[in-house]
Design an enzyme around this catalytic site. Structure first.
Site, PDB file in Angstrom:
ATOM      1  N   SER A  56       0.847  -1.202   0.000  1.00  0.00           N
ATOM      2  CA  SER A  56       0.000   0.000   0.000  1.00  0.00           C
ATOM      3  C   SER A  56       0.877   1.246   0.000  1.00  0.00           C
ATOM      4  O   SER A  56       0.404   2.344  -0.306  1.00  0.00           O
ATOM      5  CB  SER A  56      -0.927   0.006   1.223  1.00  0.00           C
ATOM      6  N   GLU A 190      -9.271  -9.578   3.266  1.00  0.00           N
ATOM      7  CA  GLU A 190      -9.602  -8.171   2.969  1.00  0.00           C
ATOM      8  C   GLU A 190     -10.955  -8.066   2.276  1.00  0.00           C
ATOM      9  O   GLU A 190     -11.200  -8.722   1.250  1.00  0.00           O
ATOM     10  CB  GLU A 190      -8.495  -7.570   2.080  1.00  0.00           C
TER      11      GLU A 190
HETATM   12  O1  KIV Z   1      -0.495  -3.431   1.468  1.00  0.00           O
HETATM   13  C1  KIV Z   1      -1.188  -3.379   2.499  1.00  0.00           C
HETATM   14  O2  KIV Z   1      -1.162  -2.418   3.274  1.00  0.00           O
HETATM   15  C2  KIV Z   1      -2.071  -4.510   2.769  1.00  0.00           C
HETATM   16  C3  KIV Z   1      -3.134  -4.336   3.818  1.00  0.00           C
HETATM   17  C4  KIV Z   1      -4.165  -3.405   3.342  1.00  0.00           C
HETATM   18  C5  KIV Z   1      -3.689  -5.621   4.266  1.00  0.00           C
HETATM   19  O3  KIV Z   1      -1.950  -5.527   2.157  1.00  0.00           O
END
Ligand code: KIV
Length: 272
Positions: A56, A190
């Site tokens: 993310s 998720e």
């Molecule tokens: O990349 C991320 O932050 C994630 C979470 C949203 C689970 O995979």
């Protein structure tokens, strides 16, 4: 062998076995993302059990519209920043898009996250059973990720709740069991309906951490910038701004940890 090799106490770094014991005791697991040393230290000091260096970061740090442009070197760099200051929390790092397309590629990139980044577990998206088995056979601890898979966004056609139809719900459960049987130590779910997430959590012996998956999972994870209200995009429905009710980041992080642990977050308002 030194005695410290065999001993652990409440301030020792957590392992996936500690999380397993928490699941068995019915104690909730609090998890947040972090991408740098300052947040790594603050989140760790707030008593959060798991820090996820998520891809993310492609969206919240690098400003991309998806996680797809994130490279393995980005993940190694940010994981190393976090592990410099994190003392107790278990640090998981994401394998980014196309870095685990074959078992050999996955092992090489997972090794880099562990050796150069300091991660304890690596996370990968989807029911990649052969890859999970191979990593586990090489001594690598793995966290699975099912439901909404941001690396599959162009296939999924948008950020949508997964597993609403009976057939896709059954497939999610079968995939979750297969990932566990392949040797994964944890699973992230998720954006799946809360009742399905409850069922999967009850069926699995490994800890299940939810994001947009209701309150019955063994723990919760949020993107730290979302829960502090500092993300540039719209806050997802499953997240909550914990800074809105307090005047410091430290107390927002502690309030989040307490809310996960006492079951007051997430509520139906944050679930599907
Ligand atoms: O990349 C991320 O932050 C994630 C979470 C949203 C689970 O995979």
């Amino acid at each position: 062998m030194s005695s410290s090799y065999l001993s652990s106490n409440s301030s020792s770094p957590l392992t996936h076995l500690d999380l397993l014991a928490m699941k068995q005791r019915g104690e909730k697991i609090a998890c947040l993302t972090a991408y740098d040393a300052s947040f790594g230290a603050l989140i760790d000091a707030a008593g959060i059990d798991v820090i996820l260096v998520g891809d993310s970061l492609g969206m919240v740090i690098q400003g991309h519209t998806t996680t797809l442009p994130v490279k393995i070197d980005d993940m190694i760099y940010h994981t190393r920043c976090v592990t410099k200051t994190c003392k107790r929390a278990l640090v998981i790092a994401d394998l980014p898009f196309m870095t685990y397309a074959t078992p050999e590629l996955a092992a090489q990139n997972a090794a880099a996250l562990i050796q150069n980044g300091g991660a304890k577990l690596v996370k990968l998206e989807g029911a990649k059973i052969e890859i999970v088995q191979f990593l586990v056979s090489q001594g690598i601890a793995v966290c699975g990720h099912l439901g909404l898979l941001p690396q599959f966004i162009h296939q999924l056609g948008g950020y949508k709740v997964q597993g609403k139809a009976a057939e896709s719900a059954e497939k999610l459960l079968a995939d979750a069991l297969a990932i566990q049987n392949a040797g994964a130590s944890m699973l992230i779910l998720e954006c799946v309906p809360a009742e399905l997430a409850r069922h999967i959590t009850e069926q699995l012996t490994i800890p299940v951490i939810g994001i947009g998956a209701g309150g019955a999972c063994d723990g919760q994870v949020l993107v730290v910038y979302d829960m502090l209200g500092i993300s540039t995009g719209k806050r997802p429905r499953f997240s909550k701004n914990f800074l809105a009710d307090t005047n410091s980041i430290e107390s927002a992080l502690k309030n989040y940890s307490n809310a996960v642990k006492n079951g007051s977050f997430p509520t139906a308002e944050h679930s599907f």
